[in-house]
Design an enzyme around this catalytic site. Structure first.
Site, mmCIF file in Angstrom:
data_model
loop_
_atom_site.group_PDB
_atom_site.id
_atom_site.type_symbol
_atom_site.label_atom_id
_atom_site.label_comp_id
_atom_site.label_asym_id
_atom_site.label_seq_id
_atom_site.Cartn_x
_atom_site.Cartn_y
_atom_site.Cartn_z
ATOM 1 N N SER A 39 40.329 39.560 30.443
ATOM 2 C CA SER A 39 39.964 38.902 31.689
ATOM 3 C C SER A 39 40.297 37.413 31.594
ATOM 4 C CB SER A 39 38.484 39.152 31.989
ATOM 5 O OG SER A 39 38.179 38.752 33.308
ATOM 6 N N ASP A 89 40.234 45.518 34.931
ATOM 7 C CA ASP A 89 39.633 44.656 33.917
ATOM 8 C C ASP A 89 39.220 45.447 32.679
ATOM 9 O OD1 ASP A 89 38.422 42.691 32.509
ATOM 10 O OD2 ASP A 89 36.859 42.249 33.969
#
Length: 852
Positions: free
Chosen positions: A429, A575
């Site tokens: 991320s 993610d």
């Protein structure tokens, strides 16, 4: 007004609009993407191109006939630019209402050789009189390629792609479809149902159990934070007072690492923690084995017996040998560890450097002023290869955490300034953005970039509320994927792939992503699993948190012709921190990593960091009375009762979260199992937990200013200072091993090639004569050769006698120190309570060297 300081490469963005256009095309027309147009022009099956559906995308596509040099015009004749295409625009249903056309992506070779196919394509793309809609639909669907699509790709809140296509004005292809073609037009298959949820008792009891569990977790959470507040208040009122508080504030305000070391030593001396280092005894490592190893290494090094020295090193160069890498060895002082540990690292480095000396490349060296044994270069290379495998490698792991991830800049800067930045770096991320910058720039470039002026390039959250709120309502995501793709190109040095990044800097980048399918395995993108994948596309996927960014398609460079095409046949990814924030197991599998430096900034995780026994460079300090009464170097934070309650409540909360996950009670919002975000392994060998202020949460989704970036970098550096000594000890051995492995491999290749000089850039990972390696060890005695190893390494009667003498010396020193402690207790009025108990010398000696 202060003068504006320029940033290194500030005027460069490294954006390739052709690659961005390919990404936009693959992102939306996942089912209609023309792979053949980007690879070869000799196929007999043409797919539906999207030139007329999205104006401007084709204008930047490479073409063999040269017609795409000019900007493409849409149906109305309006010139459009590819830079104007955004994720919000392409998700709008109006793009699906325009008719298809297949005249612009066909090359000259296809037109000359396959005229009949061109006529068929015209019938497909432009239905003429006498041609029914069903015929056109069937012909089109039969020619579209079969792509792998993710099961749970989410679409705009207004509806999925199929719903938008059924509106008025849609093409004939979308209006009337056969059952077969209807299934193929969707980019997602029907959501699979969990068979275990079909039980009537599950349906009846699921929500009552879930409500009860969350209520109980809430109650436990209240008690947990009451314990934390009690510990913090007690430390503030009773522990950090007077001179020790002044010294701690001085330590916290240190600007440089050298200043921090001086202040830490001053605080250690005031708290008498420096005396802890003098006593080698400690229950968390085998000090006797360390002592004996040092004595043997010193003896063999002075005698020049390199063969036996290599045998000893093979036995001790492994992960956490005799507990030498236990965190508790670095958690009892602000700076420093046991003197015996320092001596061990210094001696091992000296021995490795002695073996690595260039005095034995096949010829006798008359100029050598020592009588060291001569070792064949092949044996030396095999030795360094063996110990490199045994000792393992270090890696820096950067967690996600939205804008809290910018703290990683300071972590990296502190490591870079001390030349301790590992060659293996992973990021997830927000941490992936920093990891990409570190792995696509050289050390010299990073020193110019890790400055507050870097904030000028961080513009991901610059859109005002009146732009992102309508976007969120239309697409279900606050940010625009195509806009982020352009902005991330500076940090990835353009469309650099993982393989190209390794070739440029020598560092191995790892970015964790997961498929949109909740049951598919996680992929750690790196130069092994996806060498040709473009880094900025993996950054977008690793940042695709539901509500923040929609899942995206990974892009790769075709290794044959360099064209940009979708990776993994167009599957969508999201993610990686939702399931694997810190991929320790995968790093060990791919790169033999067994020493991880984790920078953990996730706010929902850092709230539960407590360290009841202290952490590296941050010991648990006892109160003033206890410190003066007896040299107590180890204690529980807040006392035993507070520590026990904290551990009990935290583990109880984790237990109920695990029950929710095991019984699948939590709803899968956006087809994602959210229970994993608290049940992962978020720590490593060394874990850095930067402290966040309450005001920091206001900037969790905002771009930093230069002033805030300066504060963030300084905060990251100060968090890293206490851990640098531990990392420096580990890196001192690891660097010497890698240096010896590289140099001996170079000479070994020269020897194999008949003395011809090899290039300086040698691939040290290339195996030579694997069959020979799997056979004889080339004269290097193995750990598993019991007789030889016992003869060289085993404890002889002389060694045991020597250890007994050392133990007797330590006991005499302990008795002298205990007598001094007793005298101090008699003179101290605050210790009257402890004087009422009879404490024997034997009990004091045992208590002295344990953590409990």
């Amino acid at each position: 007004m202060t003068e504006r300081i320029p940033l290194f490469e500030e005027d460069k963005d490294y954006i390739d609009e052709d690659h961005i256009s390919e990404f936009a095309k693959a992102l939306v027309w996942q089912d209609d993407y023309d792979y053949d147009a980007n690879t070869t022009a000799t196929t007999d099956i043409t797919t539906t191109p999207i030139n007329d559906e999205v104006p401007g995308i084709v204008s930047s596509l490479p073409s063999t006939n040269g017609n795409n040099k000019n900007k493409n015009k849409d149906i109305n004749g309006t010139v459009s630019d590819s830079s104007s295409i955004t994720d919000e625009d392409i998700m709008n249903s109006s793009y699906f209402d325009k008719p298809h056309s297949s005249t612009n992506l066909k090359s000259n070779s296809t037109k000359n050789d396959d005229d009949d196919d061109d006529d068929d394509d015209d019938l497909i793309s432009r239905p003429q009189s006498g041609t029914t809609d069903n015929t056109s639909t069937t012909s089109l669907s039969s020619k579209r390629p079969d792509l792998i699509t993710s099961k749970s790709d989410w679409f705009p809140i207004g509806g999925s792609r199929s719903s938008s296509s059924s509106k008025k004005g849609s093409s004939n292809y979308h209006k009337k479809t056969t059952p077969t073609s209807s299934t193929s037009t969707k980019s997602t298959i029907e959501i699979l149902k969990n068979e275990f949820r079909n039980s009537s008792t599950y349906t009846l009891l699921r929500w009552p159990i879930l409500i009860f569990v969350f209520s109980w977790i809430g109650i436990l959470g209240i008690f947990y934070f009451m314990i934390r507040i009690y510990v913090a208040v007690s430390e503030y009122l009773f522990t950090w007072r007077g001179e020790r508080k002044r010294l701690r504030n001085k330590l916290r305000n240190s600007k440089t690492y050298e200043e921090w070391i001086n202040n830490a030593l001053e605080l250690d001396k005031f708290l008498k923690l420096d005396k802890w280092s003098e006593n080698p005894k400690f229950s968390y490592y085998d000090y006797k084995t360390i002592k004996l190893t040092i004595l043997k290494l010193q003896k063999l090094r002075h005698q020049g017996k390199l063969i036996e020295l290599m045998v000893i090193l093979q036995g001790c160069l492994k992960k956490n040998f005799a507990g030498i890498e236990n965190r508790q060895l670095y958690s009892h002082r602000y700076y420093g560890t046991k003197n015996l540990v320092e001596e061990y690292y210094q001696e091992v480095v000296k021995c490795l450097e002695l073996i690595n000396q260039d005095n034995n490349n096949g010829d006798d060296n008359d100029d050598d002023d020592n009588d060291n044994e001569k070792i064949d270069i092949e044996k030396k290379w095999k030795f360094f290869k063996i110990v490199s495998k045994n000792y393992g490698k270090s890696a820096l792991c950067l967690s996600g955490g939205a804008c809290f991830a910018y703290t990683h800049f300071g972590i990296a800067k502190a490591l870079l300034d001390q030349n301790l930045l590992p060659q293996i770096i992973s990021g997830t991320s927000g941490g992936g953005l920093i990891a990409a910058l570190l792995c696509t720039r050289t050390n010299e470039e990073l020193k110019k970039l890790l400055v507050p002026q870097l904030a000028r390039k961080i513009t991901a959250c610059e859109d005002p509320w009146y732009i992102w709120i309508p976007r969120f309502l239309k697409t279900g995501a606050r940010f625009d994927a195509i806009d982020w793709a352009r902005k991330s190109n500076f940090f990835t040095h353009g469309s650099t792939t993982f393989e190209e990044a390794f070739q440029r800097t020598g560092r191995k980048l790892n970015i964790s992503t997961i498929p949109a399918d909740p049951h598919s395995p996680v992929i750690l993108c790196n130069d092994i699993t996806s060498p040709h994948c473009i880094i900025w596309s993996t950054l977008l996927a690793s940042s695709a948190v539901p509500g923040i960014l929609n899942p995206v398609v990974l892009m790769m460079k075709n290794p044959i012709n360099g064209k940009v095409i979708p990776f993994s046949l167009g599957s969508k990814w999201r993610d990686g921190s939702l399931r694997t924030d810190i991929p320790i197991e995968a790093l060990n599998t791919y790169y033999n990593v067994n020493f991880t430096i984790v920078s953990q900034v996730n706010p929902h995780i850092s709230l539960f960091f407590f360290a009841p026994k202290g952490t590296v460079g941050r010991p648990v300090t006892s109160s003033t009375r206890k410190t003066r009464s007896k040299q107590q170097y180890a204690s529980f934070r807040g006392g035993f009762i507070a520590t026990a309650l904290e551990q009990l409540l935290r583990l109880e909360i984790k237990k109920w979260l695990q029950i929710i996950k095991s019984l699948d009670l939590l709803p899968h919002f956006l087809q994602q199992d959210w229970s994993n975000i608290w049940l992962q392994n978020f720590t490593g060998t060394i874990t850095i937990w930067p402290k966040n202020k309450l005001s920091d949460f206001w900037y969790i989704l905002s771009d930093p200013t230069e002033f805030r970036m300066k504060e963030i970098i300084e905060k990251g550096e100060k968090c890293m200072f206490p851990r640098l000594l531990f990392i420096k000890h580990r890196a001192s051995i690891e660097n010497v091993i890698e240096k010896g492995k590289k140099l001996t491999l170079t000479k070994y290749k020269q020897l194999k090639s008949g003395g011809v000089d090899c290039d300086e850039d040698v691939d040290v990972d290339v195996d030579i004569d694997d069959e020979e390696e799997e056979g004889e060890s080339g004269g290097v005695v193995s750990d598993y050769d019991a007789q030889s190893f016992q003869k060289v390494v085993g404890w002889s009667n002389e060694d045991k006698k020597l250890l007994d003498e050392l133990d007797n010396e330590d006991e005499e020193e302990d008795e002298e120190e205990e007598e001094v402690d007793v005298d101090d207790d008699d003179d101290d009025d605050d210790d009257s309570l402890s004087d009422s108990f009879e404490i024997t010398t034997e009990h004091l000696k045992q208590r002295r060297n344990t953590i409990f």
